[in-house]
Design a protein around this motif. Structure first.
Motif, mmCIF file in Angstrom:
data_model
loop_
_atom_site.group_PDB
_atom_site.id
_atom_site.type_symbol
_atom_site.label_atom_id
_atom_site.label_comp_id
_atom_site.label_asym_id
_atom_site.label_seq_id
_atom_site.Cartn_x
_atom_site.Cartn_y
_atom_site.Cartn_z
ATOM 1 N N ALA A 164 51.972 40.913 28.258
ATOM 2 C CA ALA A 164 51.605 40.311 26.979
ATOM 3 C C ALA A 164 50.090 40.255 26.747
ATOM 4 C CB ALA A 164 52.193 38.911 26.879
ATOM 5 N N LEU A 165 49.318 39.894 27.782
ATOM 6 C CA LEU A 165 47.865 39.743 27.649
ATOM 7 C C LEU A 165 47.147 40.388 28.838
ATOM 8 C CD1 LEU A 165 47.761 35.986 26.595
ATOM 9 C CD2 LEU A 165 47.180 37.919 25.145
ATOM 10 N N PRO A 166 47.148 41.693 28.907
ATOM 11 C CA PRO A 166 46.590 42.352 30.092
ATOM 12 C C PRO A 166 45.112 42.076 30.332
ATOM 13 C CG PRO A 166 47.248 43.966 28.430
ATOM 14 C CD PRO A 166 47.693 42.637 27.941
ATOM 15 N N VAL A 167 44.352 41.728 29.294
ATOM 16 C CA VAL A 167 42.926 41.460 29.457
ATOM 17 C C VAL A 167 42.702 40.245 30.362
ATOM 18 C CG1 VAL A 167 40.811 40.843 28.229
ATOM 19 C CG2 VAL A 167 42.375 42.498 27.244
ATOM 20 N N VAL A 168 43.585 39.281 30.298
ATOM 21 C CA VAL A 168 43.443 38.050 31.080
ATOM 22 C C VAL A 168 43.859 38.273 32.537
ATOM 23 C CG1 VAL A 168 44.175 35.629 31.194
ATOM 24 C CG2 VAL A 168 43.890 36.728 28.981
ATOM 25 N N VAL A 169 44.584 39.333 32.791
ATOM 26 C CA VAL A 169 45.148 39.584 34.118
ATOM 27 C C VAL A 169 44.080 39.648 35.202
ATOM 28 C CG1 VAL A 169 46.282 41.355 35.517
ATOM 29 C CG2 VAL A 169 47.300 40.608 33.399
ATOM 30 N N ILE A 170 42.978 40.309 34.932
ATOM 31 C CA ILE A 170 41.958 40.474 35.969
ATOM 32 C C ILE A 170 41.430 39.119 36.435
ATOM 33 C CG2 ILE A 170 39.995 40.796 34.417
ATOM 34 C CD1 ILE A 170 40.578 42.754 37.634
ATOM 35 N N ILE A 171 41.262 38.198 35.518
ATOM 36 C CA ILE A 171 40.790 36.850 35.871
ATOM 37 C C ILE A 171 41.836 36.139 36.715
ATOM 38 C CG2 ILE A 171 40.138 34.593 34.912
ATOM 39 C CD1 ILE A 171 39.159 36.219 32.409
ATOM 40 N N VAL A 172 43.077 36.214 36.303
ATOM 41 C CA VAL A 172 44.161 35.547 37.024
ATOM 42 C C VAL A 172 44.371 36.171 38.406
ATOM 43 C CG1 VAL A 172 46.629 35.025 36.993
ATOM 44 C CG2 VAL A 172 45.290 34.797 34.902
ATOM 45 N N VAL A 173 44.346 37.492 38.491
ATOM 46 C CA VAL A 173 44.557 38.173 39.773
ATOM 47 C C VAL A 173 43.441 37.811 40.754
ATOM 48 C CG1 VAL A 173 44.527 40.439 40.893
ATOM 49 C CG2 VAL A 173 45.972 40.057 38.901
ATOM 50 N N VAL A 174 42.203 37.860 40.301
ATOM 51 C CA VAL A 174 41.083 37.502 41.177
ATOM 52 C C VAL A 174 41.186 36.035 41.585
ATOM 53 C CG1 VAL A 174 38.561 37.206 41.271
ATOM 54 C CG2 VAL A 174 39.542 39.307 40.334
ATOM 55 N N GLY A 175 41.499 35.171 40.634
ATOM 56 C CA GLY A 175 41.651 33.739 40.951
ATOM 57 C C GLY A 175 42.762 33.480 41.941
ATOM 58 N N LEU A 176 43.889 34.123 41.753
ATOM 59 C CA LEU A 176 45.024 33.963 42.660
ATOM 60 C C LEU A 176 44.681 34.489 44.053
ATOM 61 C CD1 LEU A 176 47.967 33.086 42.971
ATOM 62 C CD2 LEU A 176 48.653 35.343 42.183
ATOM 63 N N GLY A 177 44.003 35.621 44.108
ATOM 64 C CA GLY A 177 43.581 36.177 45.396
ATOM 65 C C GLY A 177 42.632 35.243 46.125
ATOM 66 N N VAL A 178 41.693 34.652 45.401
ATOM 67 C CA VAL A 178 40.745 33.706 46.014
ATOM 68 C C VAL A 178 41.474 32.463 46.516
ATOM 69 C CG1 VAL A 178 38.807 32.150 45.498
ATOM 70 C CG2 VAL A 178 38.740 34.533 44.743
ATOM 71 N N VAL A 179 42.391 31.929 45.718
ATOM 72 C CA VAL A 179 43.154 30.748 46.138
ATOM 73 C C VAL A 179 43.946 31.048 47.413
ATOM 74 C CG1 VAL A 179 45.121 29.284 45.505
ATOM 75 C CG2 VAL A 179 43.292 29.677 43.864
ATOM 76 N N LEU A 180 44.625 32.181 47.468
ATOM 77 C CA LEU A 180 45.387 32.549 48.663
ATOM 78 C C LEU A 180 44.469 32.742 49.873
ATOM 79 C CD1 LEU A 180 47.984 35.056 47.183
ATOM 80 C CD2 LEU A 180 48.491 32.845 48.210
ATOM 81 N N LEU A 181 43.348 33.408 49.661
ATOM 82 C CA LEU A 181 42.407 33.665 50.758
ATOM 83 C C LEU A 181 41.800 32.369 51.293
ATOM 84 C CD1 LEU A 181 41.193 36.002 52.347
ATOM 85 C CD2 LEU A 181 39.357 36.098 50.673
ATOM 86 N N VAL A 182 41.381 31.493 50.404
ATOM 87 C CA VAL A 182 40.809 30.203 50.818
ATOM 88 C C VAL A 182 41.873 29.352 51.503
ATOM 89 C CG1 VAL A 182 39.854 28.027 49.934
ATOM 90 C CG2 VAL A 182 38.956 30.206 49.115
ATOM 91 N N GLY A 183 43.082 29.375 50.973
ATOM 92 C CA GLY A 183 44.168 28.609 51.588
ATOM 93 C C GLY A 183 44.460 29.058 53.008
ATOM 94 N N VAL A 184 44.520 30.355 53.216
ATOM 95 C CA VAL A 184 44.766 30.879 54.566
ATOM 96 C C VAL A 184 43.605 30.523 55.485
ATOM 97 C CG1 VAL A 184 44.983 33.002 55.927
ATOM 98 C CG2 VAL A 184 46.303 32.732 53.829
ATOM 99 N N ALA A 185 42.372 30.658 54.983
ATOM 100 C CA ALA A 185 41.192 30.349 55.797
ATOM 101 C C ALA A 185 41.150 28.872 56.193
ATOM 102 C CB ALA A 185 39.925 30.729 55.040
ATOM 103 N N LYS A 186 41.534 27.989 55.288
ATOM 104 C CA LYS A 186 41.529 26.555 55.605
ATOM 105 C C LYS A 186 42.638 26.176 56.569
ATOM 106 C CE LYS A 186 39.188 24.626 51.649
ATOM 107 N NZ LYS A 186 39.230 23.627 50.590
#
Length: 196
Positions: A164-186
């Motif tokens: 529906a809104l592919p332009v927003v995807v890059i922000i969400v994908v990067v944000g989700l990746g950072v959240v997962l990475l920080v969560g695993v690191a913590k």
């Protein structure tokens, strides 16, 4: 735009292999939102949709049960990247890299989108599957259904957003990746401290 859609769908496949495939198939079959390339019409076949729905139901249940979810993640190490490759290749509309005929995939450079999508899905899968055992240990398994539900919701939301809104995807994908990475690191240092 097609690349953003494909990247969002393959990221979602890294969290749940069947949600983006099912969404693509359903939208291609019942709406005009998605028009899959000719060779990918099998995704909207009734049998394929039924099989994907059954596999999704099994995945949703298995992923909510502590310990079973970790075994499921091991099995999904092949399935999720494969799904990511499929949704990336079928979701890309640009003729330069689109896989228009799956039969000709490895005879030409059409394998490239499959590899890109599989790589994106594998990254998200590894982050997800790396965090899950740590969460299960830290919460005595209580976190499994909550985290699994959040992952399924993220996969669904990301799949719909990618279409529906592919332009927003890059922000969400990067944000989700950072959240997962920080969560695993913590989670990792806590576990190591507890073992000492």
């Amino acid at each position: 735009m097609e690349l953003l859609t494909a990247a969002g769908l393959s990221s979602a496949a890294g969290l749940n292999a069947y949600i983006p495939l099912l969404i693509l198939g359903l939208l291609n079959r019942f709406t005009s939102w998605v028009a899959l390339p000719e060779g990918w019409g099998w995704l909207s076949n009734g049998w394929a949709l039924g099989i994907l729905a059954v596999l999704l139901a099994i995945e949703v249940v298995a992923d909510k049960i502590p310990v079973v979810d970790s075994f499921n993640d091991v099995l999904q190490t092949v399935v999720r990247p494969a799904s990511g490759g499929l949704v990336f290749a079928s979701g890309v509309g640009a003729q330069t890299i689109a896989v228009n005929n799956p039969d000709d995939t490895f005879g030409t450079s059409q394998w490239v989108p499959l590899v890109i999508g599989a790589g994106i899905a594998l990254i998200f899968h590894l982050l997800k599957s790396g965090a899950r055992p740590l969460l299960n240990l830290g919460s005595a398994g209580v976190a499994a259904p909550v985290v699994s539900t959040a992952e399924d919701g993220a996969s669904l939301g990301l799949s719909v957003l990618a279409i529906a809104l592919p332009v927003v995807v890059i922000i969400v994908v990067v944000g989700l990746g950072v959240v997962l990475l920080v969560g695993v690191a913590k989670l990792r240092p806590r576990r190591m401290r507890k073992e000492l």
